[in-house]
Each structure stands twice: as structure tokens, then as C-alpha cells.
Scaffold this motif. Sequence first.
Motif, PDB file in Angstrom:
ATOM      1  N   LYS A  73       0.841  -1.217   0.000  1.00  0.00           N
ATOM      2  CA  LYS A  73       0.000   0.000   0.000  1.00  0.00           C
ATOM      3  C   LYS A  73       0.866   1.253   0.000  1.00  0.00           C
ATOM      4  N   VAL A  74       1.884   1.245   0.845  1.00  0.00           N
ATOM      5  CA  VAL A  74       2.763   2.418   0.935  1.00  0.00           C
ATOM      6  C   VAL A  74       3.463   2.650  -0.402  1.00  0.00           C
ATOM      7  N   ILE A  75       3.957   1.578  -0.993  1.00  0.00           N
ATOM      8  CA  ILE A  75       4.691   1.708  -2.264  1.00  0.00           C
ATOM      9  C   ILE A  75       3.755   2.218  -3.356  1.00  0.00           C
ATOM     10  N   ASN A  76       2.610   1.611  -3.490  1.00  0.00           N
ATOM     11  CA  ASN A  76       1.697   2.018  -4.566  1.00  0.00           C
ATOM     12  C   ASN A  76       1.215   3.456  -4.400  1.00  0.00           C
ATOM     13  N   SER A  77       0.913   3.832  -3.175  1.00  0.00           N
ATOM     14  CA  SER A  77       0.429   5.208  -2.981  1.00  0.00           C
ATOM     15  C   SER A  77       1.555   6.208  -3.216  1.00  0.00           C
ATOM     16  N   THR A  78       2.772   5.820  -2.871  1.00  0.00           N
ATOM     17  CA  THR A  78       3.918   6.712  -3.095  1.00  0.00           C
ATOM     18  C   THR A  78       4.173   6.898  -4.586  1.00  0.00           C
ATOM     19  N   LEU A  79       4.125   5.808  -5.328  1.00  0.00           N
ATOM     20  CA  LEU A  79       4.362   5.893  -6.765  1.00  0.00           C
ATOM     21  C   LEU A  79       3.325   6.791  -7.418  1.00  0.00           C
ATOM     22  N   SER A  80       2.096   6.627  -6.967  1.00  0.00           N
ATOM     23  CA  SER A  80       1.011   7.416  -7.534  1.00  0.00           C
ATOM     24  C   SER A  80       1.155   8.892  -7.170  1.00  0.00           C
ATOM     25  N   MET A  81       1.476   9.131  -5.905  1.00  0.00           N
ATOM     26  CA  MET A  81       1.560  10.503  -5.403  1.00  0.00           C
ATOM     27  C   MET A  81       2.648  11.313  -6.107  1.00  0.00           C
ATOM     28  N   PHE A  82       3.764  10.662  -6.398  1.00  0.00           N
ATOM     29  CA  PHE A  82       4.905  11.390  -6.957  1.00  0.00           C
ATOM     30  C   PHE A  82       5.123  11.102  -8.440  1.00  0.00           C
ATOM     31  N   ASN A  83       4.163  10.460  -9.055  1.00  0.00           N
ATOM     32  CA  ASN A  83       4.211  10.216 -10.496  1.00  0.00           C
ATOM     33  C   ASN A  83       5.433   9.392 -10.909  1.00  0.00           C
ATOM     34  N   ILE A  84       5.746   8.409 -10.088  1.00  0.00           N
ATOM     35  CA  ILE A  84       6.911   7.565 -10.344  1.00  0.00           C
ATOM     36  C   ILE A  84       6.435   6.263 -10.975  1.00  0.00           C
ATOM     37  N   ASN A  85       7.175   5.793 -11.965  1.00  0.00           N
ATOM     38  CA  ASN A  85       6.858   4.513 -12.599  1.00  0.00           C
ATOM     39  C   ASN A  85       7.732   3.430 -12.022  1.00  0.00           C
ATOM     40  N   GLU A  86       7.191   2.220 -12.066  1.00  0.00           N
ATOM     41  CA  GLU A  86       8.013   1.082 -11.659  1.00  0.00           C
ATOM     42  C   GLU A  86       8.089   0.092 -12.810  1.00  0.00           C
ATOM     43  N   ARG A  87       9.282  -0.343 -13.128  1.00  0.00           N
ATOM     44  CA  ARG A  87       9.451  -1.297 -14.218  1.00  0.00           C
ATOM     45  C   ARG A  87      10.421  -2.365 -13.763  1.00  0.00           C
ATOM     46  N   GLU A  88       9.881  -3.524 -13.415  1.00  0.00           N
ATOM     47  CA  GLU A  88      10.701  -4.661 -12.959  1.00  0.00           C
ATOM     48  C   GLU A  88      11.712  -4.233 -11.886  1.00  0.00           C
ATOM     49  N   GLY A  89      11.198  -3.542 -10.887  1.00  0.00           N
ATOM     50  CA  GLY A  89      12.042  -3.157  -9.751  1.00  0.00           C
ATOM     51  C   GLY A  89      12.726  -1.818  -9.917  1.00  0.00           C
ATOM     52  N   GLU A  90      12.730  -1.282 -11.138  1.00  0.00           N
ATOM     53  CA  GLU A  90      13.362   0.016 -11.364  1.00  0.00           C
ATOM     54  C   GLU A  90      12.335   1.127 -11.172  1.00  0.00           C
ATOM     55  N   LEU A  91      12.677   2.126 -10.371  1.00  0.00           N
ATOM     56  CA  LEU A  91      11.804   3.285 -10.168  1.00  0.00           C
ATOM     57  C   LEU A  91      12.295   4.408 -11.074  1.00  0.00           C
ATOM     58  N   ASN A  92      11.377   5.036 -11.798  1.00  0.00           N
ATOM     59  CA  ASN A  92      11.833   6.102 -12.691  1.00  0.00           C
ATOM     60  C   ASN A  92      10.737   7.132 -12.910  1.00  0.00           C
ATOM     61  N   ILE A  93      11.155   8.285 -13.329  1.00  0.00           N
ATOM     62  CA  ILE A  93      10.227   9.379 -13.610  1.00  0.00           C
ATOM     63  C   ILE A  93      10.646   9.994 -14.937  1.00  0.00           C
ATOM     64  N   THR A  94       9.685  10.227 -15.805  1.00  0.00           N
ATOM     65  CA  THR A  94       9.999  10.797 -17.117  1.00  0.00           C
ATOM     66  C   THR A  94       9.985  12.316 -17.036  1.00  0.00           C
ATOM     67  N   ILE A  95      11.008  12.945 -17.588  1.00  0.00           N
ATOM     68  CA  ILE A  95      11.071  14.407 -17.575  1.00  0.00           C
ATOM     69  C   ILE A  95      10.143  14.956 -18.652  1.00  0.00           C
ATOM     70  N   GLU A  96       9.258  15.821 -18.240  1.00  0.00           N
ATOM     71  CA  GLU A  96       8.355  16.447 -19.211  1.00  0.00           C
ATOM     72  C   GLU A  96       8.518  17.952 -19.162  1.00  0.00           C
ATOM     73  N   ASN A  97       8.428  18.572 -20.330  1.00  0.00           N
ATOM     74  CA  ASN A  97       8.519  20.051 -20.433  1.00  0.00           C
ATOM     75  C   ASN A  97       9.812  20.598 -19.810  1.00  0.00           C
ATOM     76  N   ASP A  98      10.899  19.840 -19.941  1.00  0.00           N
ATOM     77  CA  ASP A  98      12.202  20.254 -19.392  1.00  0.00           C
ATOM     78  C   ASP A  98      12.155  20.558 -17.896  1.00  0.00           C
ATOM     79  N   ASP A  99      11.254  19.897 -17.196  1.00  0.00           N
ATOM     80  CA  ASP A  99      11.055  20.165 -15.765  1.00  0.00           C
ATOM     81  C   ASP A  99      12.000  19.298 -14.924  1.00  0.00           C
ATOM     82  N   TYR A 100      13.301  19.503 -15.083  1.00  0.00           N
ATOM     83  CA  TYR A 100      14.278  18.629 -14.430  1.00  0.00           C
ATOM     84  C   TYR A 100      14.243  18.775 -12.908  1.00  0.00           C
ATOM     85  N   GLY A 101      14.249  20.009 -12.422  1.00  0.00           N
ATOM     86  CA  GLY A 101      14.326  20.273 -10.987  1.00  0.00           C
ATOM     87  C   GLY A 101      13.140  19.680 -10.229  1.00  0.00           C
TER      88      GLY A 101
END
Lengths: 258, 164
Positions: A81-109
Motif C-alpha cells: 500500500k505504501v509503495i503504490n500510494s507513493t508511486l502514484s503521489m509522486f508520479n513515479i513509474n516502476e518497471r521490474e524493480g526500477e523506479l523512474n520518472i519521465t522528464i516532461e517540459n524540461d522540468d528537471y528540478g
Amino acid sequence: MDIKKIEKDFKSKISDKINITSEGKDRFRISTPFVFNDGDHFVVVLKKRNENWIITDEANTFMHLSYDINVNDLEKGEREKVINSTLSMFNINEREGELNITIENDDYGDSLYSFVQGLMKISDIDYLSRERAKSVFFEDFKVFMLGKVPQERLTFNYYDEEHDKNKTYKVDCKINGMPKPLFVFAINSDEKCRESTIVEMTFEKWNVKHKSLAIFEDQEIINRRAVAMLTDVFERQFSSLYANKEKISKFLEDTIIK
Amino acid sequence: MGFRYDDDKIENLLKEKKLIQEFSFKDMRSKKGHMRKEITIVKGDGSCFQIKIRQNTINPLDFSIILGYISKDSNGVFRLMRCNGRAHEHSNKIEKETFFGFHVHKATKRYQEKGFKEDTYAIECTDYADLTSAWSYFCKTANIGVQSEQAPDKNQMTFFNEEE
């Protein structure tokens, strides 16, 4: 891609201690001050995947958690529950154990900010395990006592009505039915060890006739001085509930029939 | 704050002879982005050593080989030593130093007393450069040998733990 500009964006949004180091083509290691509880820093990498730039932990976070936690347990119960809600809250993707976030609109910071917050929340699952472990010990203690002593002879969280109307000095478990009742304390921390010593000494001061027993979760992790002070006051103690169940059972059996 | 084991005890546990059965890294299982293997060595007195091996499937230089100890009176793993790869920085909180590179975590009394995880202290290591050489270094430092099938150690039993 202007990496210096991106580094500046990271520093302004998060911390001056952010640095970027090139590690091959289209791959940069981001040094941050954020760490696990053992001093290892989070793995944070900025790299190109297909046509997009992503920030990724390259599966390090779950691997690090697996040092203490069975990874299968990350996919069920409170941890899931904690993991899924965290991923959702911060827009983080999970792919086979890898956590990642895609940069959109050059919003690096902002992306790095969200990503790091997500990693911190997920890494806290390690603490969740320990907090649950603490409450499990008291549950185990209660179950053990109920299994060894008739329920009508047990009082959990006992306090002396005559001397202690504020219920300040509590005994984890009182066993009655003998000339001298047995006061049993369940100890799993330095604080509880000291507190139990004070409670026991207070009952002695009140001249309340009783016998005393301390049962530790694991005496080895308790401050030596605290254990020494408890030893001077308590009549009997066992260093571990889990390793001494038979001996504690025998002791209780011998004591409660007298 | 208390400590479970002092530095002498930690050193003695590291030096104690440990025998395991031969195995191959190719047998490691993969889940959640990393390969892993666990070995438990049960001693005659009921305590045991636990070896955990992890290697990241994305970055092979991100690995960890951990030696833990579980006393017979306890239900918690005490991490004695950990050989890490070269994928992240490490900070020693008491000494206030940070570095990036292959590094070895070691349990210390002083970190336990400060309330930190027992193996929070680490030093950089140039004695290995990948998982295989780290395993050699780990076995040498923790006195781990391969048990002969013909002469098994009566005081130790080795188990491979497979997580399902």
C-alpha cells in the motif's frame, strides 16, 4: 541539452549539494545528500531512454530494501500500500524493480524533487518493518501469558488502585491467586527497561508484597547500565522470550501453583 | 544507547571459520531488478551466520555481499560486514566524510552506541573490482571456505534459502 543549466536547476530546487557527473553517453550520475539508514546514498541517474530523458534509481532502492526485507513482502499488505500510494503521489513509474520518472517540459528540478521524495518514502518501509516488530513483541508476550496462565488470574496493564489513582505505575501483567502475586514486565527497549525498574522500585516503596519477573525481547540490545540497574531490583529475569519459552513456562508453572 | 556486540566480538565473529557448499553465481535468482542468493550456516550452538548476495541486473557494478549473524537468543540479524560495489556514494555519519567507489561496511561499537545501524561505517576498498573478485575478498576477510563433501563439518550445517 545543457547539463550545467540542469545542474543549476537541481541545486536551486533541492539542495546546493547536488552534483552531476557524466558516466557514458547520455547517462549522468546525480549525487544527492539523501541516504538510507546505513549511510549509503540513494542511486539517482539521469539518462536517455528512447526519446525521453528519465531520472531512475536503476532498481537500487528495492535491492537495498531486500537486505532486510523479503522482496515478496513488498508486494503485499501494508508495504504494498505504501509503495503504490507513493508511486502514484509522486508520479513515479516502476518497471521490474526500477523506479523512474519521465522528464516532461524540461522540468528537471521538479522531477528530481518528486523522485527523491518518493525514494525517501519508499525507503522508510524499512522502519515500518521495525515499528511493526515492536508491537508484535507485546502481542507475542500477551499471547504467551494467556497460553500459560488461566485468564481469570491475569490482569494486563495492572496498577495499584490504592496508591496510584493516576495510573502512572503500570505492570504489564499481574498474576494473582498466590500469597504474593507475580508482577511480569515485558521489555524491548532501553526506555522500557528503565521504566520497569522505576515501577518495580515504587511498588517496593509502597511495601506492596509481590514477586517480580522481567522478560526481555532481546536483552543483548539493551543498554548494559539499564540492565544492571534492573537486575539489582528484579527477582527473576529471562534474556529472551523467544529463546526461553520452555524455561519461562516452567518458572510460571512452579510459581503460580504455590 | 546500548550496543549488541563490541569491536572484539565483531572481529572474533568475522574470523570464525565458516564452511559453505560450493555454488555458482549463475544459479542466482532474479526478482525486482536484482539477482540474489542467500546462504545460512547453522552452528552447533544454535546461532547462525547468514550470507546475502545481491547484484543489480541493470548495473552489474551495483552489488552487495553481506555477512550477518543471528545469536541463538535473538531473532534479529546483526550485520557484521558488507562488500558493496561502485554505484553510489557513502557517508560516514560520525566521521562526516563522503566518498564514491567500491566500499566495505563493517559493524562497529561506536555506531551502535550512537543509535545508527551497526554497519553504517564503511571504508573505500581497492581490493576488488567486480562481484567475483569481491566474493574472493569477502571469503578471505570473513574466513569462509568451501566444505568438502567427503569431510563435512559436524558443527555446521549449510542451507541455501530460496525465496518464493
